[in-house]
Design an enzyme around this catalytic site. Structure first.
Site, mmCIF file in Angstrom:
data_model
loop_
_atom_site.group_PDB
_atom_site.id
_atom_site.type_symbol
_atom_site.label_atom_id
_atom_site.label_comp_id
_atom_site.label_asym_id
_atom_site.label_seq_id
_atom_site.Cartn_x
_atom_site.Cartn_y
_atom_site.Cartn_z
ATOM 1 N N GLY A 1 0.735 7.040 5.696
ATOM 2 C CA GLY A 1 -0.161 5.901 5.535
ATOM 3 C C GLY A 1 -0.888 5.894 4.204
ATOM 4 O O GLY A 1 -0.379 6.364 3.188
ATOM 5 N N ARG B 1 7.736 -8.657 -5.596
ATOM 6 C CA ARG B 1 7.879 -10.108 -5.561
ATOM 7 C C ARG B 1 6.754 -10.800 -6.322
ATOM 8 O O ARG B 1 6.988 -11.733 -7.072
ATOM 9 C CB ARG B 1 7.918 -10.585 -4.112
ATOM 10 C CG ARG B 1 8.132 -12.089 -3.960
ATOM 11 C CD ARG B 1 8.462 -12.447 -2.533
ATOM 12 N NE ARG B 1 7.487 -11.895 -1.590
ATOM 13 C CZ ARG B 1 7.593 -11.986 -0.275
ATOM 14 N NH1 ARG B 1 8.651 -12.575 0.261
ATOM 15 N NH2 ARG B 1 6.666 -11.479 0.516
ATOM 16 N N LYS C 1 11.812 9.046 12.672
ATOM 17 C CA LYS C 1 10.540 8.357 12.415
ATOM 18 C C LYS C 1 10.204 7.398 13.558
ATOM 19 O O LYS C 1 9.024 7.233 13.914
ATOM 20 C CB LYS C 1 10.621 7.591 11.090
ATOM 21 C CG LYS C 1 9.368 6.775 10.744
ATOM 22 C CD LYS C 1 8.103 7.639 10.738
ATOM 23 C CE LYS C 1 6.940 6.960 10.035
ATOM 24 N NZ LYS C 1 6.612 5.620 10.478
ATOM 25 N N ARG D 1 0.819 -1.217 0.000
ATOM 26 C CA ARG D 1 0.000 0.000 0.000
ATOM 27 C C ARG D 1 0.850 1.264 0.000
ATOM 28 O O ARG D 1 0.531 2.218 -0.707
ATOM 29 C CB ARG D 1 -0.931 -0.013 1.218
ATOM 30 C CG ARG D 1 -2.093 -0.976 1.084
ATOM 31 C CD ARG D 1 -2.895 -1.082 2.346
ATOM 32 N NE ARG D 1 -2.105 -1.657 3.438
ATOM 33 C CZ ARG D 1 -2.569 -1.874 4.663
ATOM 34 N NH1 ARG D 1 -3.809 -1.545 4.969
ATOM 35 N NH2 ARG D 1 -1.789 -2.394 5.598
ATOM 36 N N HIS E 1 8.808 9.517 16.227
ATOM 37 C CA HIS E 1 7.493 9.929 15.724
ATOM 38 C C HIS E 1 6.447 8.866 16.049
ATOM 39 O O HIS E 1 5.361 9.154 16.547
ATOM 40 C CB HIS E 1 7.602 10.162 14.214
ATOM 41 C CG HIS E 1 6.295 10.234 13.476
ATOM 42 N ND1 HIS E 1 5.543 9.106 13.168
ATOM 43 C CD2 HIS E 1 5.623 11.281 12.933
ATOM 44 C CE1 HIS E 1 4.472 9.456 12.494
ATOM 45 N NE2 HIS E 1 4.491 10.770 12.346
ATOM 46 N N ASN E 2 6.784 7.590 15.795
ATOM 47 C CA ASN E 2 5.823 6.523 16.038
ATOM 48 C C ASN E 2 5.608 6.285 17.527
ATOM 49 O O ASN E 2 4.508 5.918 17.951
ATOM 50 C CB ASN E 2 6.279 5.237 15.344
ATOM 51 C CG ASN E 2 5.936 5.242 13.868
ATOM 52 O OD1 ASN E 2 5.850 6.293 13.250
ATOM 53 N ND2 ASN E 2 5.769 4.062 13.298
ATOM 54 N N GLU F 1 3.179 8.813 18.501
ATOM 55 C CA GLU F 1 1.886 8.376 17.957
ATOM 56 C C GLU F 1 1.214 7.372 18.893
ATOM 57 O O GLU F 1 0.003 7.448 19.134
ATOM 58 C CB GLU F 1 2.123 7.759 16.580
ATOM 59 C CG GLU F 1 0.897 7.232 15.872
ATOM 60 C CD GLU F 1 1.295 6.571 14.569
ATOM 61 O OE1 GLU F 1 1.172 5.334 14.476
ATOM 62 O OE2 GLU F 1 1.740 7.282 13.642
ATOM 63 N N TYR F 2 1.998 6.430 19.439
ATOM 64 C CA TYR F 2 1.448 5.462 20.386
ATOM 65 C C TYR F 2 0.788 6.186 21.560
ATOM 66 O O TYR F 2 -0.320 5.853 21.974
ATOM 67 C CB TYR F 2 2.564 4.556 20.933
ATOM 68 C CG TYR F 2 2.949 3.382 20.082
ATOM 69 C CD1 TYR F 2 2.968 3.467 18.690
ATOM 70 C CD2 TYR F 2 3.338 2.181 20.665
ATOM 71 C CE1 TYR F 2 3.351 2.386 17.919
ATOM 72 C CE2 TYR F 2 3.718 1.096 19.897
ATOM 73 C CZ TYR F 2 3.728 1.203 18.523
ATOM 74 O OH TYR F 2 4.108 0.130 17.768
ATOM 75 N N SER G 1 5.916 8.969 6.776
ATOM 76 C CA SER G 1 4.630 8.918 7.457
ATOM 77 C C SER G 1 3.551 9.441 6.520
ATOM 78 O O SER G 1 3.811 10.293 5.678
ATOM 79 C CB SER G 1 4.664 9.746 8.740
ATOM 80 O OG SER G 1 3.428 9.685 9.421
#
Length: 309
Positions: A123, A31, A173, A10, A176-177, A180-181, A121
């Site tokens: 998504g 792949r 990053k 994605r 950053h995550n 986010e948590y 970032s």
């Protein structure tokens, strides 16, 4: 300019689409052949192998790797390292551990191949809104791919930046995550508290919509909270299990190693671990201990086999 993209999940597929929409020539490799065919139908140049990808790009080449962190990324970068020429450049746009990025850069440097780590970032919304890009590497490498970064970002001069040397992009990053948590956990706890106050009959979707305008807690995560609550404010069809991608763990480890207090991030990570515990042994032991020292009733499953009937 032109570039290659390895990994058409994605994130990788949408990054390729955004670069194509910006006028860049994009050679795609994956792949499984399905995503290659789909991107080819949209204007990408298909490459059924890494060698074909190399031959479809003019030197000096710039190839993005957008794959899950770990072995699959390691294998792809190793393969590219054996194929690409001196002067070519590999950009890791996945969620790799920053220490792995430093190690991979050194390995490629010995072969004359450059390396950039791009913390990414955005998504599934990145295609439409642009990606936040935290980029690590040397200045000549960043300058070389600047047209691609400006296309992927929300704007040429916003939403992206060269944050430091190799490893710094994925480090930023990672943090950053971790943040986010903590933010997600705060929203989850607040909305859970409002749901528990049943005598008020609060419409949680309505509350989320109110907070989206003018509130000091408004954010994109709150926008997504409103989206999630709209079809069913009870979220009855969703399993209460939250996985972690690994970056929260890395952030926690780094905080401990650096001696930096990060109680919110660590607490949010522990809540995710609790949600993943299907055995529930710790909670079973707590219930048993209450029975041992206080004579409290110990709840058991109806059939006493360890599973509900």
């Amino acid at each position: 300019m032109e570039t290659g993209v390895v990994g058409l999940g994605r994130m990788g597929a949408n990054m390729a689409r955004r670069m194509m929409a910006g006028g860049h020539r994009v050679v795609v490799s994956n792949r499984s052949p399905g995503p290659i065919a789909q991107l080819a139908s949209e204007g990408a140049v298909p490459a059924q192998s890494r060698e074909e990808l190399k031959n479809s790009l003019a030197a000096p080449r710039a190839v993005w790797v957008v794959l899950p962190a770990g072995d699959v990324t390691e294998q792809a970068i190793d393969e590219l390292g054996g194929l690409l020429d001196s002067g070519d450049l590999v950009i890791d746009g996945g969620n790799s551990y920053y220490r792995d990025s430093i190690r991979r850069a050194e390995k490629l440097r010995a072969r004359g191949i450059g390396y950039v780590d791009s913390g990414t970032s955005g998504g599934v919304w990145g295609l439409e809104n642009g990606y936040s890009l935290m980029v690590g590497g040397d200045e000549p490498s960043i300058a070389r791919i600047r047209p691609l970064l400006e296309t992927l970002a929300p704007g040429p001069d916003r939403g992206w930046g060269h944050v430091g040397p190799v490893g710094s992009g994925h480090f930023v990053k990672m943090v950053h995550n971790g943040i986010e948590y903590g933010m997600m956990q705060a929203y989850a706890e607040g909305f859970s508290l409002m749901r528990a106050k049943q005598e008020f009959g609060l419409d949680l979707h309505q509350v989320a919509e109110i907070w989206r305008e003018g509130s000091v807690v408004r954010s994109w995560l709150l926008d997504l909270t409103a989206n999630a609550l709209q079809p069913d404010p009870t979220l009855a069809g969703i399993e209460p299990r939250v996985v972690d991608s690994g970056e929260g763990r890395w952030t926690a480890i780094e905080a401990i190693e650096q001696g930096v207090a990060a109680p919110v991030i660590l607490s949010a990570l522990n809540v995710r671990f609790t949600s993943q515990d299907e055995v529930g042994f710790a909670d079973r032991l707590l219930a048993a201990l209450r029975g041992q020292f206080g004579g409290h009733a110990v709840p058991t499953f109806p059939d006493k086999t360890g599973s509900a009937t």
